[in-house]
Write an enzyme that holds these catalytic residues in place. Sequence first.
Site, PDB file in Angstrom:
ATOM      1  N   GLU A 175       0.844  -1.200   0.000  1.00 33.35           N
ATOM      2  CA  GLU A 175       0.000   0.000   0.000  1.00 33.35           C
ATOM      3  C   GLU A 175       0.878   1.247   0.000  1.00 33.35           C
ATOM      4  O   GLU A 175       1.859   1.324   0.740  1.00 33.35           O
ATOM      5  CB  GLU A 175      -0.899  -0.036   1.237  1.00 33.35           C
ATOM      6  CG  GLU A 175      -2.281   0.480   0.998  1.00 33.35           C
ATOM      7  CD  GLU A 175      -3.084  -0.377   0.033  1.00 33.35           C
ATOM      8  OE1 GLU A 175      -3.069  -0.076  -1.188  1.00 33.35           O
ATOM      9  OE2 GLU A 175      -3.732  -1.331   0.483  1.00 33.35           O
ATOM     10  N   HIS A 176       0.510   2.201  -0.845  1.00 35.42           N
ATOM     11  CA  HIS A 176       1.279   3.440  -1.030  1.00 35.42           C
ATOM     12  C   HIS A 176       2.708   3.154  -1.511  1.00 35.42           C
ATOM     13  O   HIS A 176       3.638   3.878  -1.179  1.00 35.42           O
ATOM     14  CB  HIS A 176       1.286   4.288   0.247  1.00 35.42           C
ATOM     15  CG  HIS A 176      -0.046   4.927   0.511  1.00 35.42           C
ATOM     16  ND1 HIS A 176      -0.445   6.101  -0.083  1.00 35.42           N
ATOM     17  CD2 HIS A 176      -1.093   4.523   1.272  1.00 35.42           C
ATOM     18  CE1 HIS A 176      -1.669   6.413   0.320  1.00 35.42           C
ATOM     19  NE2 HIS A 176      -2.085   5.474   1.144  1.00 35.42           N
ATOM     20  N   ALA A 221     -15.237   2.770  -0.992  1.00 39.09           N
ATOM     21  CA  ALA A 221     -14.872   1.689  -0.074  1.00 39.09           C
ATOM     22  C   ALA A 221     -13.411   1.293  -0.215  1.00 39.09           C
ATOM     23  O   ALA A 221     -12.961   0.342   0.422  1.00 39.09           O
ATOM     24  CB  ALA A 221     -15.767   0.475  -0.304  1.00 39.09           C
ATOM     25  N   SER A 274     -13.574   3.481  -9.247  1.00 36.80           N
ATOM     26  CA  SER A 274     -13.227   4.390 -10.360  1.00 36.80           C
ATOM     27  C   SER A 274     -12.362   3.692 -11.399  1.00 36.80           C
ATOM     28  O   SER A 274     -12.591   3.841 -12.600  1.00 36.80           O
ATOM     29  CB  SER A 274     -12.546   5.652  -9.836  1.00 36.80           C
ATOM     30  OG  SER A 274     -11.480   5.329  -8.980  1.00 36.80           O
ATOM     31  N   GLU A 288      -7.362   9.764 -14.754  1.00 35.36           N
ATOM     32  CA  GLU A 288      -7.612  10.042 -13.333  1.00 35.36           C
ATOM     33  C   GLU A 288      -6.678  11.150 -12.830  1.00 35.36           C
ATOM     34  O   GLU A 288      -7.092  12.049 -12.106  1.00 35.36           O
ATOM     35  CB  GLU A 288      -7.419   8.756 -12.523  1.00 35.36           C
ATOM     36  CG  GLU A 288      -7.873   8.903 -11.097  1.00 35.36           C
ATOM     37  CD  GLU A 288      -8.369   7.605 -10.482  1.00 35.36           C
ATOM     38  OE1 GLU A 288      -8.756   6.665 -11.207  1.00 35.36           O
ATOM     39  OE2 GLU A 288      -8.369   7.545  -9.246  1.00 35.36           O
ATOM     40  N   ASP A 346      -4.351   0.283  -9.445  1.00 37.37           N
ATOM     41  CA  ASP A 346      -5.767  -0.080  -9.541  1.00 37.37           C
ATOM     42  C   ASP A 346      -6.140  -0.456 -10.969  1.00 37.37           C
ATOM     43  O   ASP A 346      -6.829  -1.446 -11.219  1.00 37.37           O
ATOM     44  CB  ASP A 346      -6.646   1.086  -9.073  1.00 37.37           C
ATOM     45  CG  ASP A 346      -6.266   1.587  -7.690  1.00 37.37           C
ATOM     46  OD1 ASP A 346      -5.562   0.853  -6.963  1.00 37.37           O
ATOM     47  OD2 ASP A 346      -6.658   2.711  -7.345  1.00 37.37           O
ATOM     48  N   TYR A 402      -3.860  12.377   0.389  1.00 38.33           N
ATOM     49  CA  TYR A 402      -3.169  11.440  -0.495  1.00 38.33           C
ATOM     50  C   TYR A 402      -2.038  12.158  -1.226  1.00 38.33           C
ATOM     51  O   TYR A 402      -0.899  11.673  -1.277  1.00 38.33           O
ATOM     52  CB  TYR A 402      -4.173  10.834  -1.489  1.00 38.33           C
ATOM     53  CG  TYR A 402      -3.580   9.795  -2.419  1.00 38.33           C
ATOM     54  CD1 TYR A 402      -3.643   8.437  -2.108  1.00 38.33           C
ATOM     55  CD2 TYR A 402      -2.978  10.164  -3.620  1.00 38.33           C
ATOM     56  CE1 TYR A 402      -3.111   7.476  -2.953  1.00 38.33           C
ATOM     57  CE2 TYR A 402      -2.441   9.214  -4.478  1.00 38.33           C
ATOM     58  CZ  TYR A 402      -2.516   7.876  -4.139  1.00 38.33           C
ATOM     59  OH  TYR A 402      -1.979   6.942  -4.989  1.00 38.33           O
TER      60      TYR A 402
HETATM   61  C1  GLA Z   1      -5.263   4.420  -4.128  1.00 40.33           C
HETATM   62  C2  GLA Z   1      -4.569   4.753  -5.437  1.00 40.33           C
HETATM   63  C3  GLA Z   1      -3.521   3.709  -5.785  1.00 40.33           C
HETATM   64  C4  GLA Z   1      -2.587   3.456  -4.610  1.00 40.33           C
HETATM   65  C5  GLA Z   1      -3.385   3.236  -3.321  1.00 40.33           C
HETATM   66  C6  GLA Z   1      -2.503   3.120  -2.123  1.00 40.33           C
HETATM   67  O1  GLA Z   1      -6.014   3.246  -4.276  1.00 40.33           O
HETATM   68  O2  GLA Z   1      -5.503   4.820  -6.484  1.00 40.33           O
HETATM   69  O3  GLA Z   1      -2.804   4.118  -6.932  1.00 40.33           O
HETATM   70  O4  GLA Z   1      -1.671   4.497  -4.453  1.00 40.33           O
HETATM   71  O5  GLA Z   1      -4.315   4.264  -3.090  1.00 40.33           O
HETATM   72  O6  GLA Z   1      -1.739   1.976  -2.216  1.00 40.33           O
END
Ligand code: GLA
Length: 392
Positions: free
Chosen positions: A47-48, A137, A142, A174, A186, A238
Amino acid sequence: MGGLQDGEAGAGGAANVDELSAAFERLYGRVPDGVWAAPGRVNIIGEHTDYNEGLVLPIAIDRRALAAVAARDDGMVRVASRQRQGDPVVRELSDLGPGRVRGWAAYPLGVAWSLADRHGVSQGADILIDSNVPLGAGLSSSAALEAAVGLALADVAGRDIPRDALALACQRAENEVVGAPTGVMDQMASLLGRAGSALFLDCRSLQTEQVPFDLDAAGLALLVIDTRASHDLADGEYGDRRAACEEAARRIGVPALRDATLESVQNLSEPLRRRARHVVTEIDRVQHAVRLLRRGDVAGLGPLLTASHASLRDDFEVSIPELDVAAATAVEAGALGARMVGGGFGGSVLALVPAGDVDAVTAAVEAAYELRGWASPLPFVVTPAEGARRLR
Ligand code: GLA
């Protein structure tokens, strides 16, 4: 919200491909050329890390967006959604671009723009969207919408665009049209996910490996707990985290935090040190998770999920009490591990649960929320599903 089943397991309500086609005909007075589907995703771990050119391990899930589409040859795009009230949003292709569209229609229209701008796919179309990926969620509703529309527009234009290039086009929509500075995880998960696999993705090279992910054989289930606490990626937090990571990489003197080490982040000042430490340790956890899955050890993921949550909570500071309570309660009630997923500040927790304990874990989290006077969470089980494709 409609469930979108075409004979495969799907979650949610009653809508299906036939219903969407019929609704398209009522709305636009013609039959669609086809119907395309693209799933939401849940990130197992990593994540991130995507915008730090790092590693991620998402799955496509059995919740998805559908797009019924018919080509137009007059350069107009009309787009409507069964989840939104009101008339279709209508724009000329030549009129699209950054800053030109607001609201939900920026996602599909942004994709139409980016395909035209980067790939020469200037495809007018009538579009009707339906989705059973819960909004807000943290499950990439998206990206599902973008991928369904992107694949549909390329298909009706007769263009076979490689999936990774399509993912980048959707991400660009996006980033530049919607204005959310997200990474590429994503869209890649939605376009490249496979049933029964997790997608090991290197966000620098875009190299992928399908890693077998057999939950049934392990007697385990993936429980998503939607906290229903809202988040908005276009919001500042973010972007702040992303900027902090870029600043940390600059100070260390590497192209991206992908290249940092635990040692090299030590000299940073706070809070950059903790932000960077999360990225470095999280990439390490992804590698560890992939090694476990390659040898079929699904249960071994549990402690990694819990460690990822602690790092996102304490070092990256993107959790909120609703996420912390859901994750901790799930583990106390029998989950092998649990963590927040997605950007943070709301959204969902993912718990790895023995299949027989799903109800007990669900009840425990619901009770913990009730005790605190919070709105009930929405728990549901997900499975690794097939990525975007044409259904008819
Ligand atoms: C969101 C962003 C992704 C990613 C996550 C965190 O979902 O769309 O690109 O950065 O946050 O992992």
